[in-house]
Scaffold this active site. Sequence first.
Site, mmCIF file in Angstrom:
data_model
loop_
_atom_site.group_PDB
_atom_site.id
_atom_site.type_symbol
_atom_site.label_atom_id
_atom_site.label_comp_id
_atom_site.label_asym_id
_atom_site.label_seq_id
_atom_site.Cartn_x
_atom_site.Cartn_y
_atom_site.Cartn_z
ATOM 1 N N TYR A 15 0.831 -1.218 0.000
ATOM 2 C CA TYR A 15 0.000 0.000 0.000
ATOM 3 C C TYR A 15 0.860 1.260 0.000
ATOM 4 O O TYR A 15 0.563 2.212 0.729
ATOM 5 C CB TYR A 15 -0.947 -0.007 1.212
ATOM 6 C CG TYR A 15 -2.200 -0.818 0.945
ATOM 7 C CD1 TYR A 15 -3.277 -0.240 0.296
ATOM 8 C CD2 TYR A 15 -2.277 -2.151 1.299
ATOM 9 C CE1 TYR A 15 -4.419 -0.972 0.009
ATOM 10 C CE2 TYR A 15 -3.413 -2.908 1.018
ATOM 11 C CZ TYR A 15 -4.479 -2.303 0.368
ATOM 12 O OH TYR A 15 -5.592 -3.014 0.087
ATOM 13 N N TYR A 142 -14.541 -4.179 2.985
ATOM 14 C CA TYR A 142 -13.165 -4.609 2.694
ATOM 15 C C TYR A 142 -12.959 -5.979 3.334
ATOM 16 O O TYR A 142 -13.108 -6.143 4.544
ATOM 17 C CB TYR A 142 -12.123 -3.622 3.245
ATOM 18 C CG TYR A 142 -10.724 -4.107 2.955
ATOM 19 C CD1 TYR A 142 -10.173 -3.999 1.677
ATOM 20 C CD2 TYR A 142 -9.965 -4.745 3.943
ATOM 21 C CE1 TYR A 142 -8.906 -4.487 1.401
ATOM 22 C CE2 TYR A 142 -8.698 -5.233 3.663
ATOM 23 C CZ TYR A 142 -8.173 -5.101 2.398
ATOM 24 O OH TYR A 142 -6.918 -5.600 2.118
ATOM 25 N N ASP A 234 -17.186 -11.728 8.939
ATOM 26 C CA ASP A 234 -15.752 -11.510 8.789
ATOM 27 C C ASP A 234 -15.266 -10.738 10.017
ATOM 28 O O ASP A 234 -15.369 -9.521 10.093
ATOM 29 C CB ASP A 234 -15.469 -10.726 7.498
ATOM 30 C CG ASP A 234 -13.990 -10.409 7.335
ATOM 31 O OD1 ASP A 234 -13.210 -10.676 8.264
ATOM 32 O OD2 ASP A 234 -13.621 -9.878 6.267
ATOM 33 N N LYS A 263 -5.567 -11.335 12.210
ATOM 34 C CA LYS A 263 -5.112 -10.180 12.997
ATOM 35 C C LYS A 263 -4.877 -10.508 14.486
ATOM 36 O O LYS A 263 -3.831 -11.035 14.828
ATOM 37 C CB LYS A 263 -6.082 -9.020 12.822
ATOM 38 C CG LYS A 263 -6.083 -8.500 11.375
ATOM 39 C CD LYS A 263 -6.701 -7.141 11.263
ATOM 40 C CE LYS A 263 -6.833 -6.672 9.839
ATOM 41 N NZ LYS A 263 -5.662 -6.026 9.292
HETATM 42 C C1 LIG Z 1 -12.458 -7.183 7.786
HETATM 43 C C2 LIG Z 1 -11.191 -7.643 7.126
HETATM 44 N N1 LIG Z 1 -11.180 -8.810 6.454
HETATM 45 C C3 LIG Z 1 -10.077 -9.276 5.863
HETATM 46 C C4 LIG Z 1 -8.900 -8.564 5.894
HETATM 47 C C5 LIG Z 1 -7.678 -9.085 5.198
HETATM 48 O O1 LIG Z 1 -6.742 -9.533 6.109
HETATM 49 P P1 LIG Z 1 -5.212 -9.695 5.687
HETATM 50 O O2 LIG Z 1 -4.657 -8.326 5.533
HETATM 51 O O3 LIG Z 1 -4.584 -10.464 6.819
HETATM 52 O O4 LIG Z 1 -5.198 -10.480 4.413
HETATM 53 C C6 LIG Z 1 -8.856 -7.345 6.585
HETATM 54 C C7 LIG Z 1 -7.610 -6.555 6.639
HETATM 55 O O5 LIG Z 1 -7.579 -5.405 6.997
HETATM 56 C C8 LIG Z 1 -10.035 -6.871 7.202
HETATM 57 O O6 LIG Z 1 -10.066 -5.694 7.850
#
Ligand SMILES: Cc1ncc(COP(=O)(O)O)c(C=O)c1O
Length: 421
Positions: A15, A142, A234, A263
Site C-alpha cells: 500500500y 473490505y 468476517d 489479525k
Molecule cells: C475485515 C477484514 N477482512 C479481511 C482482511 C484481510 O486480512 P489480511 O490483511 O490479513 O489479508 C482485513 C484486513 O484489513 C479486514 O479488515
Amino acid sequence: MSLIERDLAVIWHPYTQMKTARPPVPIVKGEGTCLYSEDGKKYIDAISSWWVNIHGHSHPYIAQKVAEQLNKLEHAIFAGFTHPGAVELAERLLAILPANQAKAFYSDNGSTAVEVAIKMCLQYWYNKGEQRTKILAFKNAYHGDTFGAMSVSGRSAFTAAFDSLLFEVEFIDLPSADNIESIKSLISGMRNELSCFIFEPLVQGSAGMIMYEAAHLNELMAHCRQEKVLLIADEVFTGFGRTGKAFASSHVQVQPDIMCFSKGLTGGTMAFGLTTCTREIYNAFLSDDRMKTLFHGHSYTANPVACAAALASLDLFLEPSTQENINRIADNHRAFAAKVTGHRSLKTTRQTGTILALEWETGNNTSYFSSLRDKLYDYFLDAGIILRPLGNIVYILPPYCITNAELDYIYSTIEQALDEI
Ligand SMILES: Cc1ncc(COP(=O)(O)O)c(C=O)c1O
C-alpha cells in the site's frame, strides 16, 4: 549503507506509492505499546500495527510459548497429520465462539480466511445440487486483497485495475431504520440465487471505521437465515475484543454460519488465519464421492508455532485484566470524543469499544487520497505516534495494554492537530 538505503534498494512496500512515499521508519525493537527505531526514537503504536497487536509488542509470555514450541515442533504437514496445538486451539476457540460453530479450518491470513469462507459457501450449495452462486456484501466493504476477497469488497481505488476480472457481487447499503425493509425485500427477490452474505459486523474498518447498529445487523441476519442465505461474519478485524465484547458477533442474537479470524488471533505475533463453520456446513462436504471434498489448503496450514502464539494470546485475552483494559480504553475514548465534539476542524466522531474514529472537516467529501491524510500522518509520526489516517479519518485502535498516560498523550496531540491542521 543505512538500513533505509538498503531497504529502498531491494524492497517494495505494501500500500505504498514508492515514488512519493517518505522513507520507511527502521524499527528494531518493540515493547508494550511502543516500537523503537534504529536511532532510538520511540513511537506509540496507536493502530496496533495494522490492527493486529492486542497485547503489546514482544510480549514475554507469547515469546516464551513460541520459543518452547520452536524447540519441539516447528512445522508438520496438516493433510493426513495433526498436532496438539492445532487441536487445543480449535477446542478452546470453539468453546468461546457462538455455540453453533463446530469446526475449524486454518489458513495463513485474513484474506485466505475469507477465501476459505466463500469457497465453503459456494461449494456447500454445489454439493447439495442447488444453483446458488450469487454473493451478497455491503457497499464499501473490505475483506482482503486476494481475488475472491477483492471481489466481495466494494469497488474502489484499491480494486480499479482489476474490476473487470472480479466476480459479480450484489452490493447493499448498510442497514438503517430507513432502508432495512427495502434491503430485506431486495434479498427476498434473489432468494433462490443467493449463496451467502458476507459482512464486517458492526464496523467497516478500511472504509473509514464506518459503524452501524447491531439491532439492524441482527434483523438482516435473521432475514437471510429465513431465506436460506448463509451468513459469513468476517471478524478478521473486529474479533478478540476490538468492539468491546470478545467478538462483534457477541452483540447480535443470530449466530453466523461461518466466521473468519486473523489479525488479533496470534496477538499480532504470527501470520495466521482461521475459518470456523457450523456442523451443517461441514456435513455437506462428507461423502463417499471425493468430488465433495473441500479442495483447499496452504503449505503452512495450522503451523504449530502460529498455533502456540494463538494459544498464548488466548491465555492473555481471557485474563480478567484484559476485559478491564478494553473497558478502560472505551471509557477514555468516550470522554475524549465528548471533549472534542463541536471542534471547528471536526466533522464527526464515532466509537465502538476500543475503536475511536475522528472525521476531519475538509469542506469536501472524504477520500483515501485526501492531501490532509499525509499532513496528519507526518504530524503524528513526528510527535512519536503511529496513526495512519484513512483519508481524513483519524482513528485510534491501541493495544489493550496502553496506559492512560499514553492515551492522554495521543489525545492531546490530536487536539493540537485539530487546532493546527
Ligand atoms: C475485515 C477484514 N477482512 C479481511 C482482511 C484481510 O486480512 P489480511 O490483511 O490479513 O489479508 C482485513 C484486513 O484489513 C479486514 O479488515
